[in-house]
Design a protein around this motif. Structure first.
Motif, mmCIF file in Angstrom:
data_model
loop_
_atom_site.group_PDB
_atom_site.id
_atom_site.type_symbol
_atom_site.label_atom_id
_atom_site.label_comp_id
_atom_site.label_asym_id
_atom_site.label_seq_id
_atom_site.Cartn_x
_atom_site.Cartn_y
_atom_site.Cartn_z
ATOM 1 N N ASP A 190 -4.059 135.796 20.371
ATOM 2 C CA ASP A 190 -4.600 134.470 20.075
ATOM 3 C C ASP A 190 -4.072 133.982 18.732
ATOM 4 O OD1 ASP A 190 -5.996 136.138 18.344
ATOM 5 O OD2 ASP A 190 -7.855 136.005 19.464
ATOM 6 N N GLU A 215 -7.807 123.100 16.029
ATOM 7 C CA GLU A 215 -8.378 122.628 17.288
ATOM 8 C C GLU A 215 -9.075 123.742 18.063
ATOM 9 O OE1 GLU A 215 -5.435 118.934 18.588
ATOM 10 O OE2 GLU A 215 -5.127 120.931 19.454
ATOM 11 N N TRP A 224 -8.590 128.188 19.361
ATOM 12 C CA TRP A 224 -7.596 129.225 19.624
ATOM 13 C C TRP A 224 -6.542 128.743 20.608
ATOM 14 C CZ3 TRP A 224 -7.651 133.209 16.473
ATOM 15 C CH2 TRP A 224 -8.858 133.611 15.891
ATOM 16 N N LEU A 225 -5.290 129.154 20.366
ATOM 17 C CA LEU A 225 -4.215 129.008 21.338
ATOM 18 C C LEU A 225 -3.860 130.412 21.801
ATOM 19 C CD1 LEU A 225 -2.026 127.262 22.775
ATOM 20 C CD2 LEU A 225 -0.524 127.825 20.853
ATOM 21 N N ASP A 246 -5.061 126.966 26.224
ATOM 22 C CA ASP A 246 -6.286 127.021 25.440
ATOM 23 C C ASP A 246 -7.317 127.952 26.077
ATOM 24 O OD1 ASP A 246 -6.954 125.593 27.673
ATOM 25 O OD2 ASP A 246 -7.695 123.820 26.607
ATOM 26 N N HIS A 247 -6.879 128.800 27.023
ATOM 27 C CA HIS A 247 -7.758 129.775 27.668
ATOM 28 C C HIS A 247 -6.969 131.067 27.856
ATOM 29 C CE1 HIS A 247 -5.520 129.605 31.459
ATOM 30 N NE2 HIS A 247 -5.444 128.289 31.257
ATOM 31 N N ASP A 281 -2.817 122.138 14.726
ATOM 32 C CA ASP A 281 -3.219 121.839 16.099
ATOM 33 C C ASP A 281 -2.439 122.742 17.046
ATOM 34 O OD1 ASP A 281 -0.607 120.555 16.461
ATOM 35 O OD2 ASP A 281 -1.482 118.901 15.314
ATOM 36 N N ARG A 282 -2.836 122.729 18.315
ATOM 37 C CA ARG A 282 -2.193 123.603 19.296
ATOM 38 C C ARG A 282 -0.743 123.194 19.564
ATOM 39 N NH1 ARG A 282 -7.468 123.133 21.924
ATOM 40 N NH2 ARG A 282 -8.599 125.131 21.732
#
Length: 242
Positions: free
Chosen positions: A77, A82, A84-85, A105-106, A189-190
């Motif tokens: 991760d 924003e 976790w990526l 994002d999951h 951000d991601r």
């Protein structure tokens, strides 16, 4: 750019500057240059107490005679403002290339399968290719054997034992390299994190980062792939570190 003196020395040689490792270490110390401290990772492994343990064909032997026969995978991760990526990667043990990766994002099962699809498309996986990983069992996802069976290209899946970092040391070593070399500790951000990971993998790690091969010397993973098909002296199971 490599941050430690062991990594800097072979890069200096490629630039035509023959220099001793101790000299590089001395100059770095004199100028106050030090390697980046590695970030401690969260554990994403969730043991499934009802799942039947799978056999481990690798037995902590993270080597391969040719590409497309043995891969290791894992999820990590990356922190952003924003949230976790999550990043899933598959590495070919013959070359240590990142041959498949995916970000989201999951950390559900499809993240691993997306990375595996890329690995199949880029690495020309052979029938019976061993895909070795941690349990890769986030909540509300199928057990690891199901994840690998969805991909359809894998005949053998070998989840590592929960709680033992040595069972998937090759993948864990790559995460350590990523967090050390990429430098960023928190992305805004991601999207920015995605872009930097893409650049790291495609531009730096696979094509510029040198690692010592026991037969070929210092080469990038991409150069190792180019050498292997043409080298008849490489014995099966020849060891190579990350």
């Amino acid at each position: 750019m490599p941050t430690g003196y062991r990594a800097c020395t072979p890069h200096c040689g490629r630039l035509g500057r023959a220099v001793n490792r101790k000299r590089v270490e001395q100059l770095m110390r004199e100028h106050g240059i030090a390697g980046v401290t590695r970030r401690r990772r969260r554990s994403l492994t969730r043991p499934d107490k009802q799942a039947r343990p799978a056999p481990d064909p690798l037995g902590r032997d993270f080597t391969a005679a040719r590409p497309g026969t043995r891969l290791v995978g894992d999820i990590t991760d990356l922190p952003t403002r924003e949230g976790w990526l999550y990043l899933a990667c598959w590495l070919d043990l013959a070359t240590r290339e990142v041959v498949g990766y995916a970000m989201a994002d999951h950390h559900r099962a499809e993240l691993v399968v997306d990375a595996l699809r890329m690995a199949h498309g880029r690495d020309n996986l052979e029938p019976g290719c061993i895909m070795h990983s941690d349990h890769l069992n986030p909540p509300n996802t199928p057990p690891p054997n199901c994840v690998l069976r969805y991909a359809r290209w894998v005949l053998v899946g070998a989840p590592a034992a929960t709680g033992s970092c040595f069972d998937n040391a090759a993948a864990d070593s790559f995460w350590a390299v990523l967090t050390e070399e990429i430098g960023t500790r928190l992305w805004p951000d991601r999207a920015t994190a995605r872009a930097e990971v893409f650049t790291f993998v495609e531009t730096f790690y696979n094509r510029r980062r040198l690692r010592k091969h026991p037969h070929f010397g210092y080469l990038t993973p991409h150069e190792t792939r180019q050498r292997l098909p043409n080298d008849q002296a490489l014995a099966p199971g020849a060891r190579s570190g990350t």
